[in-house]
Design a protein around this motif. Structure first.
Motif, PDB file in Angstrom:
ATOM      1  N   PRO A   1     -18.323 -20.796 -17.737  1.00 30.01           N
ATOM      2  CA  PRO A   1     -19.416 -21.680 -17.319  1.00 30.01           C
ATOM      3  C   PRO A   1     -20.256 -22.196 -18.502  1.00 30.01           C
ATOM      4  CG  PRO A   1     -19.334 -19.732 -15.922  1.00 30.01           C
ATOM      5  CD  PRO A   1     -18.402 -19.486 -17.072  1.00 30.01           C
ATOM      6  N   VAL A   2     -20.393 -21.387 -19.528  1.00 28.47           N
ATOM      7  CA  VAL A   2     -21.150 -21.796 -20.715  1.00 28.47           C
ATOM      8  C   VAL A   2     -20.404 -22.913 -21.448  1.00 28.47           C
ATOM      9  CG1 VAL A   2     -22.061 -21.021 -22.953  1.00 28.47           C
ATOM     10  CG2 VAL A   2     -22.213 -19.518 -20.944  1.00 28.47           C
ATOM     11  N   PHE A   3     -19.103 -22.712 -21.653  1.00 28.49           N
ATOM     12  CA  PHE A   3     -18.304 -23.768 -22.294  1.00 28.49           C
ATOM     13  C   PHE A   3     -18.351 -25.052 -21.468  1.00 28.49           C
ATOM     14  CE2 PHE A   3     -15.492 -20.177 -24.060  1.00 28.49           C
ATOM     15  CZ  PHE A   3     -16.224 -20.096 -25.240  1.00 28.49           C
ATOM     16  N   ARG A   4     -18.205 -24.925 -20.161  1.00 24.14           N
ATOM     17  CA  ARG A   4     -18.212 -26.093 -19.281  1.00 24.14           C
ATOM     18  C   ARG A   4     -19.532 -26.857 -19.413  1.00 24.14           C
ATOM     19  NH1 ARG A   4     -17.845 -23.707 -14.520  1.00 24.14           N
ATOM     20  NH2 ARG A   4     -15.607 -23.413 -14.749  1.00 24.14           N
TER      21      ARG A   4
ATOM     22  N   GLU B   1     -10.663 -13.301 -12.696  1.00 23.29           N
ATOM     23  CA  GLU B   1      -9.856 -12.077 -12.884  1.00 23.29           C
ATOM     24  C   GLU B   1      -8.914 -12.159 -14.086  1.00 23.29           C
ATOM     25  OE1 GLU B   1      -8.168 -14.587  -9.512  1.00 23.29           O
ATOM     26  OE2 GLU B   1     -10.128 -13.729  -9.949  1.00 23.29           O
ATOM     27  N   GLN B   2      -8.671 -13.341 -14.615  1.00 20.22           N
ATOM     28  CA  GLN B   2      -7.845 -13.466 -15.816  1.00 20.22           C
ATOM     29  C   GLN B   2      -8.614 -13.081 -17.071  1.00 20.22           C
ATOM     30  OE1 GLN B   2      -6.649 -17.655 -14.605  1.00 20.22           O
ATOM     31  NE2 GLN B   2      -4.919 -17.034 -15.902  1.00 20.22           N
ATOM     32  N   ILE B   3      -9.934 -13.150 -17.010  1.00 20.01           N
ATOM     33  CA  ILE B   3     -10.763 -12.907 -18.197  1.00 20.01           C
ATOM     34  C   ILE B   3     -11.560 -11.618 -18.070  1.00 20.01           C
ATOM     35  CG2 ILE B   3     -12.711 -13.835 -19.530  1.00 20.01           C
ATOM     36  CD1 ILE B   3     -11.533 -16.627 -19.025  1.00 20.01           C
ATOM     37  N   ASN B   4     -12.165 -11.390 -16.909  1.00 16.68           N
ATOM     38  CA  ASN B   4     -12.953 -10.171 -16.717  1.00 16.68           C
ATOM     39  C   ASN B   4     -12.063  -8.944 -16.876  1.00 16.68           C
ATOM     40  OD1 ASN B   4     -15.327 -11.554 -16.244  1.00 16.68           O
ATOM     41  ND2 ASN B   4     -15.055 -11.564 -14.021  1.00 16.68           N
ATOM     42  N   GLY B   5     -12.658  -7.897 -17.413  1.00 16.60           N
ATOM     43  CA  GLY B   5     -11.913  -6.660 -17.613  1.00 16.60           C
ATOM     44  C   GLY B   5     -11.182  -6.603 -18.946  1.00 16.60           C
ATOM     45  N   ASN B   6     -11.282  -7.646 -19.745  1.00 17.05           N
ATOM     46  CA  ASN B   6     -10.602  -7.680 -21.043  1.00 17.05           C
ATOM     47  C   ASN B   6     -11.554  -7.423 -22.209  1.00 17.05           C
ATOM     48  OD1 ASN B   6      -8.034  -8.182 -19.994  1.00 17.05           O
ATOM     49  ND2 ASN B   6      -8.486 -10.372 -19.813  1.00 17.05           N
ATOM     50  N   GLU B   7     -12.633  -6.698 -21.920  1.00 17.73           N
ATOM     51  CA  GLU B   7     -13.623  -6.403 -22.958  1.00 17.73           C
ATOM     52  C   GLU B   7     -13.012  -5.649 -24.135  1.00 17.73           C
ATOM     53  OE1 GLU B   7     -15.479  -7.068 -19.089  1.00 17.73           O
ATOM     54  OE2 GLU B   7     -13.984  -5.609 -19.719  1.00 17.73           O
TER      55      GLU B   7
ATOM     56  N   TYR C   1     -16.024 -13.604 -18.038  1.00 17.58           N
ATOM     57  CA  TYR C   1     -15.842 -14.944 -17.475  1.00 17.58           C
ATOM     58  C   TYR C   1     -17.192 -15.664 -17.368  1.00 17.58           C
ATOM     59  CZ  TYR C   1     -14.536 -18.757 -14.377  1.00 17.58           C
ATOM     60  OH  TYR C   1     -14.337 -19.998 -13.848  1.00 17.58           O
ATOM     61  N   SER C   2     -18.173 -14.996 -16.785  1.00 12.82           N
ATOM     62  CA  SER C   2     -19.490 -15.613 -16.590  1.00 12.82           C
ATOM     63  C   SER C   2     -20.172 -15.946 -17.910  1.00 12.82           C
ATOM     64  CB  SER C   2     -20.405 -14.684 -15.787  1.00 12.82           C
ATOM     65  OG  SER C   2     -19.880 -14.507 -14.491  1.00 12.82           O
ATOM     66  N   ALA C   3     -19.871 -15.189 -18.936  1.00 10.75           N
ATOM     67  CA  ALA C   3     -20.473 -15.428 -20.248  1.00 10.75           C
ATOM     68  C   ALA C   3     -19.694 -16.445 -21.075  1.00 10.75           C
ATOM     69  CB  ALA C   3     -20.573 -14.107 -21.016  1.00 10.75           C
TER      70      ALA C   3
ATOM     71  N   ASN D   1     -12.711  -6.555 -30.463  1.00 14.17           N
ATOM     72  CA  ASN D   1     -12.372  -6.332 -29.057  1.00 14.17           C
ATOM     73  C   ASN D   1     -12.859  -7.577 -28.320  1.00 14.17           C
ATOM     74  OD1 ASN D   1     -15.105  -6.050 -28.127  1.00 14.17           O
ATOM     75  ND2 ASN D   1     -15.085  -3.871 -28.628  1.00 14.17           N
ATOM     76  N   GLY D   2     -12.432  -7.759 -27.090  1.00 17.48           N
ATOM     77  CA  GLY D   2     -12.732  -8.975 -26.352  1.00 17.48           C
ATOM     78  C   GLY D   2     -14.214  -9.291 -26.263  1.00 17.48           C
ATOM     79  N   GLN D   3     -15.023  -8.287 -25.983  1.00 26.41           N
ATOM     80  CA  GLN D   3     -16.454  -8.527 -25.836  1.00 26.41           C
ATOM     81  C   GLN D   3     -17.098  -8.941 -27.148  1.00 26.41           C
ATOM     82  OE1 GLN D   3     -18.715  -6.027 -23.168  1.00 26.41           O
ATOM     83  NE2 GLN D   3     -20.418  -5.976 -24.610  1.00 26.41           N
ATOM     84  N   SER D   4     -16.793  -8.251 -28.234  1.00 28.92           N
ATOM     85  CA  SER D   4     -17.409  -8.638 -29.509  1.00 28.92           C
ATOM     86  C   SER D   4     -16.869  -9.976 -30.004  1.00 28.92           C
ATOM     87  CB  SER D   4     -17.241  -7.547 -30.570  1.00 28.92           C
ATOM     88  OG  SER D   4     -15.899  -7.421 -30.968  1.00 28.92           O
TER      89      SER D   4
END
Length: 169
Positions: free
Chosen positions: A11-14, A106-112, A6-8, A129-132
């Motif tokens: 906020p970056v898109f915004r 919480e909708q985005i974090n944990g989906n790496e 989420y943090s990566a 995968n989500g992170q890559s």
């Protein structure tokens, strides 16, 4: 090692979509002040085989929405990409910001490790995968199109600089 997706992302898109909107404001003011048909800037390209400004902004918005949706596991909203004016582009960015702002961490974090498939069933299909997906595909694509939109306007005499590009952070 995992990161807070989420943090990566959000906020970056915004930050960058808000800066892009402000740059479009400056471009429209520049066109008015210099008696330039706004279409000249809206259809400007850095090189003939590249997309014009309008399409660069549309694609940046598409990536912000698409990456956010895929990371959270929701359907990617489709927009018509029928913008023709600066006001239309700012409206697109506003709709995109409203969409990405609807996500909670919480909708985005944990989906790496969430499997994300782009262009499924085509020769261009890619699996991540989500992170890559975020770090190696989504963010670089997003930044390419935001940067190209900025460069088109700067190349055409709009007085914008690094502060305008970076926006508020």
């Amino acid at each position: 090692m995992t990161i807070a997706l989420y943090s990566a992302s959000i906020p970056v898109f915004r930050q960058m979509l808000n800066s892009l909107s402000a740059i479009l404001d400056k471009a429209e003011l520049h066109a008015t002040a210099k008696n330039i048909d706004p279409n000249v800037l809206l259809q400007a390209r850095l090189f003939p085989d590249m997309f014009p400004l309008i399409r660069q902004v549309q694609i940046a918005a598409d990536f912000a929405r698409g990456v956010s949706a895929r990371l959270s596991g929701v359907d990617v909203p489709t927009y018509e990409d029928n913008e023709v004016t600066f006001a239309d582009l700012r409206s697109l960015l506003s709709k995109t910001l409203a969409f990405i702002d609807s996500f909670a961490p919480e909708q985005i974090n944990g989906n790496e490790d969430r499997e994300i498939i782009t262009r499924p069933g085509t020769p261009k299909e890619k699996r991540f995968n989500g992170q890559s997906y975020l770090l190696n595909y989504g963010l670089p694509q997003f930044f390419f199109h935001v940067t190209t939109a900025y460069a088109i306007l700067r190349h055409n005499g709009v007085e914008v600089g690094k502060r305008d590009y970076m926006g508020t952070y």
